[in-house]
Design a protein around this motif. Structure first.
Motif, PDB file in Angstrom:
ATOM      1  N   TYR A 140       6.907   4.780  -0.883  1.00 27.59           N
ATOM      2  CA  TYR A 140       6.674   3.335  -0.433  1.00 27.59           C
ATOM      3  C   TYR A 140       7.873   2.193  -0.300  1.00 27.59           C
ATOM      4  N   LYS A 141       8.821   2.631  -0.741  1.00 27.24           N
ATOM      5  CA  LYS A 141       9.968   1.521  -1.115  1.00 27.24           C
ATOM      6  C   LYS A 141      10.974   2.080  -0.092  1.00 27.24           C
ATOM      7  N   PRO A 142      11.353   1.240   1.024  1.00 24.78           N
ATOM      8  CA  PRO A 142      12.306   1.430   2.161  1.00 24.78           C
ATOM      9  C   PRO A 142      13.819   1.769   1.300  1.00 24.78           C
TER      10      PRO A 142
ATOM     11  N   PHE B 206      19.472  -1.295   8.516  1.00 25.93           N
ATOM     12  CA  PHE B 206      19.465  -1.004   9.820  1.00 25.93           C
ATOM     13  C   PHE B 206      18.237  -1.389  10.595  1.00 25.93           C
ATOM     14  N   LEU B 207      17.196  -1.511  10.050  1.00 25.82           N
ATOM     15  CA  LEU B 207      15.861  -2.223  11.117  1.00 25.82           C
ATOM     16  C   LEU B 207      15.972  -3.746  11.132  1.00 25.82           C
ATOM     17  N   GLN B 208      16.296  -4.488   9.857  1.00 24.55           N
ATOM     18  CA  GLN B 208      16.214  -5.772  10.012  1.00 24.55           C
ATOM     19  C   GLN B 208      17.558  -6.317  10.704  1.00 24.55           C
ATOM     20  N   GLU B 209      18.520  -5.592  11.171  1.00 20.75           N
ATOM     21  CA  GLU B 209      19.817  -6.135  11.812  1.00 20.75           C
ATOM     22  C   GLU B 209      19.440  -6.027  13.257  1.00 20.75           C
TER      23      GLU B 209
ATOM     24  N   TYR C  90       8.175   2.848   7.070  1.00 24.82           N
ATOM     25  CA  TYR C  90       9.300   2.144   7.696  1.00 24.82           C
ATOM     26  C   TYR C  90       8.951   1.434   9.193  1.00 24.82           C
ATOM     27  N   LEU C  91       7.554   1.639   9.540  1.00 18.33           N
ATOM     28  CA  LEU C  91       7.174   1.012  10.665  1.00 18.33           C
ATOM     29  C   LEU C  91       6.802  -0.737  10.473  1.00 18.33           C
ATOM     30  N   ALA C  92       6.816  -1.143   9.347  1.00 20.86           N
ATOM     31  CA  ALA C  92       6.499  -2.629   9.281  1.00 20.86           C
ATOM     32  C   ALA C  92       7.565  -3.240   8.427  1.00 20.86           C
ATOM     33  N   VAL C  93       8.621  -2.482   8.499  1.00 24.47           N
ATOM     34  CA  VAL C  93      10.007  -3.282   7.626  1.00 24.47           C
ATOM     35  C   VAL C  93      10.388  -4.486   8.364  1.00 24.47           C
ATOM     36  N   ASN C  94      10.367  -4.403   9.714  1.00 19.72           N
ATOM     37  CA  ASN C  94      10.962  -5.478  10.498  1.00 19.72           C
ATOM     38  C   ASN C  94       9.694  -5.896  11.447  1.00 19.72           C
ATOM     39  N   PRO C  95       9.028  -7.166  11.074  1.00 17.39           N
ATOM     40  CA  PRO C  95       7.826  -7.484  12.012  1.00 17.39           C
ATOM     41  C   PRO C  95       8.286  -7.912  13.592  1.00 17.39           C
ATOM     42  N   LYS C  96       9.638  -7.967  13.589  1.00 11.55           N
ATOM     43  CA  LYS C  96      10.247  -8.481  14.994  1.00 11.55           C
ATOM     44  C   LYS C  96      10.453  -7.565  15.937  1.00 11.55           C
TER      45      LYS C  96
ATOM     46  N   LYS D 219      -1.048   5.153  10.747  1.00 17.32           N
ATOM     47  CA  LYS D 219      -1.513   4.361  11.608  1.00 17.32           C
ATOM     48  C   LYS D 219      -2.191   3.095  11.029  1.00 17.32           C
ATOM     49  N   GLN D 220      -2.254   2.871   9.757  1.00 17.71           N
ATOM     50  CA  GLN D 220      -2.652   1.671   9.007  1.00 17.71           C
ATOM     51  C   GLN D 220      -1.772   0.573   9.412  1.00 17.71           C
ATOM     52  N   HIS D 221      -0.410   1.146   9.627  1.00 20.56           N
ATOM     53  CA  HIS D 221       0.578   0.048   9.910  1.00 20.56           C
ATOM     54  C   HIS D 221       0.399  -0.688  11.086  1.00 20.56           C
ATOM     55  N   GLU D 222      -0.415  -1.428  11.573  1.00 22.25           N
ATOM     56  CA  GLU D 222      -0.782  -1.919  12.723  1.00 22.25           C
ATOM     57  C   GLU D 222      -0.158  -3.368  12.718  1.00 22.25           C
TER      58      GLU D 222
END
Length: 256
Positions: free
Chosen positions: A32-34, A41-44, A61-67, A84-87
């Motif tokens: 559960y912890k990135p 990498f994802l945030q940048e 990791y799907l929802a780490v960066n909402p942008k 699939k719950q990470h909509e």
């Protein structure tokens, strides 16, 4: 498909894919912890980037960066159900060596702790090539093209509880223990005999019986220093950055 490929696929089906189907829920509860470098990498990434998470597992990791938007894929149907719950992100069931995605169209890709489950050098290189093939090539619209972050378990883990290190066997079976209900209850009015373990003691009636623990063995290829970079180059990639983090080798790569 060659005989070696057929054997490799069958071996992975038994010692990787079947195992993760069985342990999916328990495995997900521990993931559960990135990891810091993956999160960075994802945030940048530029806002609006579109990427692929190959071997996404439970989708942590799907929802780490909402942008950014990520399409996850995994061979395990049960893990994809959780991912699939990470909509609004998507997750599909797919094999790393037979991905359903269009080629050369993603801004980025990640493959975290996946490639080490492929059982031959050729299949590991093919898996890396499949990731690189998803990435955009440099163009007027995308001067730098796409980039991928890959993580694999390291052979050099002498400071960890596992204790592996340079010079030891690189192809190993790693246990995953599913505990089956904890310690068996003691019977009232009966003392434990000397030398007798809890497992040795009989139970009176089925109501006292607890499910037994079960151990699953997963195949891993432990990467030695420099091996990931070599395989990326063999797969047609260029290593931009690489390093070591908590028992793992990682690399950021682009298509050549």
């Amino acid at each position: 498909m060659t005989d070696a490929e057929i054997r490799g696929e069958a071996y992975e089906a038994q010692h990787v894919h079947t195992v993760y189907e069985e342990i999916a829920t328990h495995f997900s509860s521990t993931r559960y912890k990135p990891w810091p470098i993956v999160e960075r990498f994802l945030q940048e990434l530029p806002d609006g980037s579109i990427g692929a998470d190959i071997g996404c597992g439970n989708g942590k990791y799907l929802a780490v960066n909402p942008k950014v938007f990520i399409v996850g894929s995994d061979r395990s149907t049960n893990l994809v159900k959780i991912a699939k719950q990470h909509e609004p992100h998507a997750a599909v069931v797919a094999d790393n060596l037979n991905l359903p995605h269009p080629l050369h169209c993603f801004d980025f890709a990640i493959s975290i702790a996946v490639v080490h489950h492929l059982s031959t050098p050729e299949r590991r290189i093919e898996a890396l090539k499949a990731v690189l093939d998803l990435l955009q090539r440099p163009s007027d619209m995308s001067p730098d093209g796409g980039k991928a972050l890959v993580y694999v378990w390291a052979l050099e883990q002498k400071e960890s509880r596992r204790g592996w290190d340079e010079g030891q066997e690189q192809d190993v079976m790693v246990p995953w223990v599913m505990k089956g209900g904890g310690e068996k209850p003691r019977e009232k009015g009966r003392k434990k005999k000397r030398g007798e373990t809890q497992e040795d003691r009989p139970t009176e009636g089925s109501s006292l019986a607890q499910p037994e623990s079960k151990t699953y063995l997963r195949y891993y290829h432990l990467y030695r220093k420099g091996e990931l970079e070599h395989d990326i180059e063999e797969a047609g990639g260029v290593v931009v950055e690489s390093g070591y983090e908590k028992d793992n080798w990682w690399a950021i790569a682009k298509p050549r």
